[in-house]
Design a protein around this motif. Structure first.
Motif, mmCIF file in Angstrom:
data_model
loop_
_atom_site.group_PDB
_atom_site.id
_atom_site.type_symbol
_atom_site.label_atom_id
_atom_site.label_comp_id
_atom_site.label_asym_id
_atom_site.label_seq_id
_atom_site.Cartn_x
_atom_site.Cartn_y
_atom_site.Cartn_z
ATOM 1 N N GLN A 1 63.459 17.131 -64.785
ATOM 2 C CA GLN A 1 64.869 17.272 -64.484
ATOM 3 C C GLN A 1 65.645 16.031 -64.913
ATOM 4 O O GLN A 1 65.158 14.916 -64.840
ATOM 5 N N MET A 2 66.897 16.221 -65.358
ATOM 6 C CA MET A 2 67.824 15.149 -65.719
ATOM 7 C C MET A 2 67.245 14.226 -66.793
ATOM 8 O O MET A 2 67.476 13.031 -66.805
ATOM 9 N N THR B 1 64.979 30.204 -60.774
ATOM 10 C CA THR B 1 64.295 29.076 -60.137
ATOM 11 C C THR B 1 63.595 29.529 -58.864
ATOM 12 O O THR B 1 62.443 29.153 -58.595
ATOM 13 N N VAL B 2 64.278 30.348 -58.064
ATOM 14 C CA VAL B 2 63.680 30.869 -56.834
ATOM 15 C C VAL B 2 62.432 31.684 -57.147
ATOM 16 O O VAL B 2 61.376 31.510 -56.525
ATOM 17 N N VAL B 3 62.539 32.581 -58.124
ATOM 18 C CA VAL B 3 61.418 33.440 -58.508
ATOM 19 C C VAL B 3 60.219 32.602 -58.963
ATOM 20 O O VAL B 3 59.085 32.823 -58.514
ATOM 21 N N TRP C 1 63.524 20.500 -53.254
ATOM 22 C CA TRP C 1 64.705 20.951 -53.987
ATOM 23 C C TRP C 1 64.939 20.101 -55.228
ATOM 24 O O TRP C 1 64.815 18.888 -55.178
ATOM 25 N N PRO C 2 65.239 20.748 -56.377
ATOM 26 C CA PRO C 2 65.354 22.205 -56.509
ATOM 27 C C PRO C 2 64.053 22.901 -56.902
ATOM 28 O O PRO C 2 63.863 24.055 -56.602
ATOM 29 N N ASN C 3 63.131 22.188 -57.570
ATOM 30 C CA ASN C 3 61.965 22.905 -58.107
ATOM 31 C C ASN C 3 60.762 22.003 -58.384
ATOM 32 O O ASN C 3 60.026 22.229 -59.340
ATOM 33 N N ASP C 4 60.552 21.024 -57.533
ATOM 34 C CA ASP C 4 59.295 20.279 -57.567
ATOM 35 C C ASP C 4 58.324 20.950 -56.605
ATOM 36 O O ASP C 4 58.719 21.401 -55.528
ATOM 37 N N ILE C 5 57.070 20.990 -56.969
ATOM 38 C CA ILE C 5 56.044 21.589 -56.122
ATOM 39 C C ILE C 5 55.280 20.459 -55.429
ATOM 40 O O ILE C 5 54.788 19.538 -56.082
ATOM 41 N N GLY D 1 53.596 19.277 -59.055
ATOM 42 C CA GLY D 1 54.089 20.076 -60.170
ATOM 43 C C GLY D 1 55.603 20.034 -60.266
ATOM 44 O O GLY D 1 56.301 19.642 -59.321
ATOM 45 N N GLY D 2 56.094 20.423 -61.417
ATOM 46 C CA GLY D 2 57.531 20.476 -61.635
ATOM 47 C C GLY D 2 57.891 21.611 -62.576
ATOM 48 O O GLY D 2 57.107 21.987 -63.452
ATOM 49 N N ILE D 3 59.083 22.150 -62.362
ATOM 50 C CA ILE D 3 59.573 23.282 -63.152
ATOM 51 C C ILE D 3 60.865 22.868 -63.843
ATOM 52 O O ILE D 3 61.728 22.238 -63.229
ATOM 53 N N LEU D 4 60.986 23.212 -65.112
ATOM 54 C CA LEU D 4 62.230 22.976 -65.847
ATOM 55 C C LEU D 4 62.589 24.257 -66.591
ATOM 56 O O LEU D 4 61.848 24.705 -67.471
ATOM 57 N N ILE D 5 63.723 24.859 -66.214
ATOM 58 C CA ILE D 5 64.178 26.099 -66.840
ATOM 59 C C ILE D 5 65.358 25.795 -67.758
ATOM 60 O O ILE D 5 66.337 25.172 -67.339
ATOM 61 N N GLU D 6 65.241 26.219 -69.006
ATOM 62 C CA GLU D 6 66.305 26.017 -69.988
ATOM 63 C C GLU D 6 66.767 27.379 -70.500
ATOM 64 O O GLU D 6 65.950 28.206 -70.895
#
Length: 242
Positions: A42-43, A75-77, A98-102, A110-115
């Protein structure tokens, strides 16, 4: 599920975005890599991963996000899909920072990045990037990081994760129209440190105390402040200190 396995790449997200811009890959096409030189968080943060030890993957999601108001729905899904897979493997104390680190306990695993790419015909293509620390055990200079192997004291076959995670994503997307309220509720319930007083830092580098109350539909975190007001913050506007 079409799976493209790469040895080394700059970024699986960038590779999949480039593929989608020139071709018409199948929905839920997955790209994995043993190592990537320009992994992103993120960022603009760099995602560091020891070669061959962890899950590095990106998945293409079509026909789910149709406007900007729905961007955080994905992101929620995805976050819930990942946490459900980890819970099924008996990884303890899983939460979503928040918003999407596990997280497991108070460690990031873990981490999620949606583009999202907006096509000329109005469609929105989403590339979901996921980094999951699986078998890495050395996190020098990363005191808040851990891995599945460290947490449960066993090694994992990381090849099982893409199919498990994508199948969960497919299931939740198929149920979204009738179960979105339930999914949002599950996301709220899984939030890291929700309802607990804790310090934050704002854009002016000022520290303040607050309590996470939830997340808005657009993905802003809702924090109860010391004056009993609730303010919403975007990801660039606040940092959680823990």
């Amino acid at each position: 599920m079409k799976l493209i396995k790469l040895d080394a790449i700059d970024s699986t997200n960038d590779f999949l975005k480039a593929l989608a811009s020139h071709d018409e890959p199948d929905n839920f096409t997955v790209v994995t890599a043993e190592t990537q030189s320009k992994g992103k968080g993120q960022m603009g943060a760099k995602w560091q991963s020891e070669s061959g030890k962890n899950l590095i993957m990106s998945v293409l999601v079509k026909d789910f996000v149709f406007d900007n108001q729905q961007v955080f729905d994905l992101t929620v899904v995805v976050a819930l899909s990942v946490t459900e897979v980890l819970k099924s493997l008996n990884i303890p104390d899983i939460s979503i920072k928040w918003p999407n680190d596990i997280m497991s306990y108070n460690k990031k695993i873990g981490g999620i990045l949606i583009e999202n790419t907006f096509k000329s015909d109005g469609r929105i293509l989403s590339v979901v990037g996921l980094g999951l620390n699986v078998n890495q055990t050395n996190f020098e200079n990363l005191p808040n990081a851990s891995s599945l192997a460290l947490i449960v004291k066993t090694q994992f076959d990381k090849e099982i994760f893409p199919n498990l995670i994508v199948e969960k994503i497919k299931q939740k997307i198929a149920l979204w129209l009738t179960h979105s309220t339930l999914f949002w509720s599950e996301y709220f319930d899984t939030l890291f440190r929700k309802g607990v007083p804790m310090p934050f830092k704002n854009l002016e580098n000022q520290n303040f105390m607050g309590i996470i109350q939830g997340v808005s539909s657009s993905g802003k975190v809702q924090i109860l402040l010391e004056d009993d007001s609730v303010s919403e913050f975007d990801i660039k506007e606040v940092q959680m200190l823990y």
